[in-house]
Design a protein around this motif. Structure first.
Motif, PDB file in Angstrom:
ATOM      1  N   LEU A  22      16.997  -4.329  -6.399  1.00 61.10           N
ATOM      2  CA  LEU A  22      16.352  -3.036  -6.798  1.00 61.10           C
ATOM      3  C   LEU A  22      17.725  -1.793  -6.334  1.00 61.10           C
ATOM      4  O   LEU A  22      17.436  -0.809  -5.648  1.00 61.10           O
ATOM      5  CB  LEU A  22      15.567  -3.385  -7.030  1.00 61.10           C
ATOM      6  N   ALA A  23      18.039  -2.300  -5.345  1.00 58.57           N
ATOM      7  CA  ALA A  23      19.109  -1.346  -5.162  1.00 58.57           C
ATOM      8  C   ALA A  23      19.430  -0.553  -5.389  1.00 58.57           C
ATOM      9  O   ALA A  23      20.997  -0.692  -6.181  1.00 58.57           O
ATOM     10  CB  ALA A  23      20.257  -2.402  -3.737  1.00 58.57           C
ATOM     11  N   GLY A  24      19.244   1.001  -4.658  1.00 60.70           N
ATOM     12  CA  GLY A  24      19.488   2.169  -5.707  1.00 60.70           C
ATOM     13  C   GLY A  24      17.872   2.551  -6.532  1.00 60.70           C
ATOM     14  O   GLY A  24      18.504   3.240  -6.894  1.00 60.70           O
ATOM     15  N   TYR A  25      17.061   1.882  -6.611  1.00 60.78           N
ATOM     16  CA  TYR A  25      16.392   2.056  -7.627  1.00 60.78           C
ATOM     17  C   TYR A  25      15.003   3.129  -6.890  1.00 60.78           C
ATOM     18  O   TYR A  25      15.010   2.877  -5.675  1.00 60.78           O
ATOM     19  CB  TYR A  25      15.965   1.109  -8.434  1.00 60.78           C
ATOM     20  N   THR A  26      14.504   4.016  -7.550  1.00 61.23           N
ATOM     21  CA  THR A  26      13.391   4.522  -7.405  1.00 61.23           C
ATOM     22  C   THR A  26      12.078   3.646  -7.735  1.00 61.23           C
ATOM     23  O   THR A  26      12.147   3.634  -8.756  1.00 61.23           O
ATOM     24  CB  THR A  26      13.305   5.113  -6.778  1.00 61.23           C
ATOM     25  N   MET A  27      11.166   2.787  -6.958  1.00 62.01           N
ATOM     26  CA  MET A  27      10.116   2.269  -7.317  1.00 62.01           C
ATOM     27  C   MET A  27       8.587   2.736  -7.340  1.00 62.01           C
ATOM     28  O   MET A  27       8.417   3.207  -5.609  1.00 62.01           O
ATOM     29  CB  MET A  27      10.344   0.515  -6.403  1.00 62.01           C
ATOM     30  N   LEU A  28       7.880   2.489  -8.970  1.00 60.50           N
ATOM     31  CA  LEU A  28       7.134   3.445  -8.744  1.00 60.50           C
ATOM     32  C   LEU A  28       5.851   1.751  -8.782  1.00 60.50           C
ATOM     33  O   LEU A  28       6.076   1.501  -9.908  1.00 60.50           O
ATOM     34  CB  LEU A  28       6.323   4.425  -9.831  1.00 60.50           C
ATOM     35  N   ALA A  29       5.107   1.994  -7.749  1.00 60.00           N
ATOM     36  CA  ALA A  29       4.073   0.530  -7.589  1.00 60.00           C
ATOM     37  C   ALA A  29       2.557   1.089  -8.274  1.00 60.00           C
ATOM     38  O   ALA A  29       2.151   1.769  -7.388  1.00 60.00           O
ATOM     39  CB  ALA A  29       4.355  -0.480  -6.723  1.00 60.00           C
ATOM     40  N   VAL A  30       1.234   0.597  -8.739  1.00 65.49           N
ATOM     41  CA  VAL A  30      -0.103   1.204  -8.834  1.00 65.49           C
ATOM     42  C   VAL A  30      -0.371  -0.258  -8.544  1.00 65.49           C
ATOM     43  O   VAL A  30      -0.425  -0.822  -8.669  1.00 65.49           O
ATOM     44  CB  VAL A  30       0.411   2.192 -10.922  1.00 65.49           C
ATOM     45  N   GLY A  31      -1.747   0.345  -7.860  1.00 63.76           N
ATOM     46  CA  GLY A  31      -2.564  -0.405  -7.162  1.00 63.76           C
ATOM     47  C   GLY A  31      -2.446  -0.896  -6.675  1.00 63.76           C
ATOM     48  O   GLY A  31      -2.461  -2.116  -6.000  1.00 63.76           O
ATOM     49  N   ILE A  32      -1.996   0.127  -5.511  1.00 64.76           N
ATOM     50  CA  ILE A  32      -2.902  -0.453  -4.096  1.00 64.76           C
ATOM     51  C   ILE A  32      -4.052  -1.058  -3.578  1.00 64.76           C
ATOM     52  O   ILE A  32      -5.013  -0.584  -3.710  1.00 64.76           O
ATOM     53  CB  ILE A  32      -1.900   0.676  -3.526  1.00 64.76           C
ATOM     54  N   PRO A  33      -4.501  -2.279  -3.229  1.00 64.45           N
ATOM     55  CA  PRO A  33      -5.901  -3.251  -2.671  1.00 64.45           C
ATOM     56  C   PRO A  33      -5.163  -2.056  -1.210  1.00 64.45           C
ATOM     57  O   PRO A  33      -4.777  -1.514  -0.632  1.00 64.45           O
ATOM     58  CB  PRO A  33      -5.182  -4.044  -2.177  1.00 64.45           C
ATOM     59  N   GLU A  34      -6.834  -1.931  -0.877  1.00 66.28           N
ATOM     60  CA  GLU A  34      -7.565  -1.373  -0.121  1.00 66.28           C
ATOM     61  C   GLU A  34      -6.899  -2.416   1.570  1.00 66.28           C
ATOM     62  O   GLU A  34      -7.223  -3.448   1.339  1.00 66.28           O
ATOM     63  CB  GLU A  34      -8.958  -0.918   0.414  1.00 66.28           C
ATOM     64  N   PRO A  35      -7.109  -1.331   2.472  1.00 65.41           N
ATOM     65  CA  PRO A  35      -6.224  -2.498   3.613  1.00 65.41           C
ATOM     66  C   PRO A  35      -7.682  -3.431   3.858  1.00 65.41           C
ATOM     67  O   PRO A  35      -7.672  -4.544   4.414  1.00 65.41           O
ATOM     68  CB  PRO A  35      -6.561  -1.440   5.016  1.00 65.41           C
ATOM     69  N   ALA A  36      -8.582  -3.000   3.801  1.00 63.81           N
ATOM     70  CA  ALA A  36      -9.393  -4.478   4.079  1.00 63.81           C
ATOM     71  C   ALA A  36      -9.736  -5.316   3.165  1.00 63.81           C
ATOM     72  O   ALA A  36      -9.759  -6.667   3.299  1.00 63.81           O
ATOM     73  CB  ALA A  36     -10.947  -3.565   3.496  1.00 63.81           C
ATOM     74  N   THR A  37      -9.415  -4.973   1.366  1.00 66.66           N
ATOM     75  CA  THR A  37      -8.842  -6.709   0.568  1.00 66.66           C
ATOM     76  C   THR A  37      -8.025  -6.725   0.934  1.00 66.66           C
ATOM     77  O   THR A  37      -8.060  -7.851   1.452  1.00 66.66           O
ATOM     78  CB  THR A  37      -8.781  -5.648  -0.720  1.00 66.66           C
ATOM     79  N   ILE A  38      -6.501  -6.405   2.050  1.00 63.73           N
ATOM     80  CA  ILE A  38      -5.753  -6.771   2.239  1.00 63.73           C
ATOM     81  C   ILE A  38      -5.955  -7.915   3.365  1.00 63.73           C
ATOM     82  O   ILE A  38      -5.365  -8.680   3.172  1.00 63.73           O
ATOM     83  CB  ILE A  38      -4.566  -5.936   2.587  1.00 63.73           C
ATOM     84  N   LEU A  39      -6.566  -7.646   4.032  1.00 64.23           N
ATOM     85  CA  LEU A  39      -7.120  -8.002   5.301  1.00 64.23           C
ATOM     86  C   LEU A  39      -7.708  -9.617   4.912  1.00 64.23           C
ATOM     87  O   LEU A  39      -7.482 -11.262   4.990  1.00 64.23           O
ATOM     88  CB  LEU A  39      -8.415  -7.161   6.157  1.00 64.23           C
ATOM     89  N   ILE A  40      -9.095  -9.332   3.825  1.00 62.69           N
ATOM     90  CA  ILE A  40      -9.333 -10.317   3.289  1.00 62.69           C
ATOM     91  C   ILE A  40      -8.830 -11.393   2.845  1.00 62.69           C
ATOM     92  O   ILE A  40      -8.937 -12.502   2.521  1.00 62.69           O
ATOM     93  CB  ILE A  40     -10.485 -10.184   2.353  1.00 62.69           C
ATOM     94  N   MET A  41      -7.733 -11.200   1.315  1.00 64.70           N
ATOM     95  CA  MET A  41      -7.010 -12.163   1.032  1.00 64.70           C
ATOM     96  C   MET A  41      -6.030 -12.591   2.051  1.00 64.70           C
ATOM     97  O   MET A  41      -5.939 -13.801   2.426  1.00 64.70           O
ATOM     98  CB  MET A  41      -5.860 -11.127   0.155  1.00 64.70           C
ATOM     99  N   GLY A  42      -5.266 -12.067   3.588  1.00 64.03           N
ATOM    100  CA  GLY A  42      -4.683 -12.512   4.246  1.00 64.03           C
ATOM    101  C   GLY A  42      -5.545 -13.440   4.489  1.00 64.03           C
ATOM    102  O   GLY A  42      -5.077 -14.588   5.292  1.00 64.03           O
ATOM    103  N   CYS A  43      -6.538 -13.260   5.103  1.00 65.18           N
ATOM    104  CA  CYS A  43      -7.984 -14.529   6.247  1.00 65.18           C
ATOM    105  C   CYS A  43      -7.958 -15.954   5.078  1.00 65.18           C
ATOM    106  O   CYS A  43      -7.780 -16.877   5.664  1.00 65.18           O
ATOM    107  CB  CYS A  43      -8.934 -13.675   6.455  1.00 65.18           C
ATOM    108  N   GLY A  44      -8.337 -15.487   4.159  1.00 66.50           N
ATOM    109  CA  GLY A  44      -7.853 -16.342   2.352  1.00 66.50           C
ATOM    110  C   GLY A  44      -6.651 -17.633   2.697  1.00 66.50           C
ATOM    111  O   GLY A  44      -7.156 -18.242   2.795  1.00 66.50           O
ATOM    112  N   ALA A  45      -5.864 -16.885   2.724  1.00 71.38           N
ATOM    113  CA  ALA A  45      -4.426 -17.566   3.105  1.00 71.38           C
ATOM    114  C   ALA A  45      -4.214 -17.965   4.153  1.00 71.38           C
ATOM    115  O   ALA A  45      -4.214 -19.475   3.833  1.00 71.38           O
ATOM    116  CB  ALA A  45      -3.280 -16.424   2.142  1.00 71.38           C
ATOM    117  N   VAL A  46      -4.742 -17.761   4.965  1.00 73.33           N
ATOM    118  CA  VAL A  46      -4.600 -18.274   6.211  1.00 73.33           C
ATOM    119  C   VAL A  46      -5.794 -19.937   6.525  1.00 73.33           C
ATOM    120  O   VAL A  46      -5.105 -21.060   6.962  1.00 73.33           O
ATOM    121  CB  VAL A  46      -5.173 -17.744   8.003  1.00 73.33           C
ATOM    122  N   GLY A  47      -6.879 -19.489   5.760  1.00 69.94           N
ATOM    123  CA  GLY A  47      -7.513 -21.010   5.868  1.00 69.94           C
ATOM    124  C   GLY A  47      -6.921 -21.861   4.864  1.00 69.94           C
ATOM    125  O   GLY A  47      -7.559 -23.068   5.238  1.00 69.94           O
TER     126      GLY A  47
END
Length: 135
Positions: free
Chosen positions: A103-128
């Motif tokens: 996607l080099a040369g493209y501008t990306m619009l992405a919707v629905g960013i998880p909150e930092p706490a959600t990202i942390l919980i997902m990361g801990c779950g993956a490590v587990g």
């Protein structure tokens, strides 16, 4: 490269969700006739990549779009579709210019960013899960 035109011969809707990516290499026209019956909807995980650099603002991104620029996102707070212009950068969406990869040369619009706490919980779950598999 082909153009993507919504609403050229009537109503047209493009729905982007669940990690879906639409890459438009040429011109994107939303609501060709300008009568309000064609639009793009983007829900959590939806991504739209347009050819060109416009990561500074939605106004710059819309400079890459012909027509009405009618892009809507799913607003969880309202439980309804809302104009992307009502969304908050960094909370509801991201906008980045890509300089490497397919996607080099493209501008990306992405919707629905998880909150930092959600990202942390997902990361801990993956490590587990990884630790559990190693045992």
């Amino acid at each position: 490269a082909r153009d993507l035109c919504l609403g050229r011969a009537g109503a047209g809707t493009l729905d982007i969700s669940d990690g879906g990516l639409v890459r438009v290499a040429a011109d994107l026209t939303v609501d060709y006739a300008g009568d309000g019956d064609s639009y793009i909807t983007m829900s959590t995980g939806g991504m739209l990549a347009l050819n060109g650099q416009a990561d500074g603002s939605l106004e710059a991104f819309f400079g890459l779009v012909d027509g009405t620029d009618d892009i809507r996102y799913w607003d969880d707070d309202m439980s309804a579709w809302a104009p992307i212009t009502d969304a908050t950068l960094g909370e509801d969406y991201t906008l980045d210019y890509v300089t490497t990869g397919d996607l080099a040369g493209y501008t990306m619009l992405a919707v629905g960013i998880p909150e930092p706490a959600t990202i942390l919980i997902m990361g801990c779950g993956a490590v587990g899960l990884i630790r559990r598999r190693r045992k």
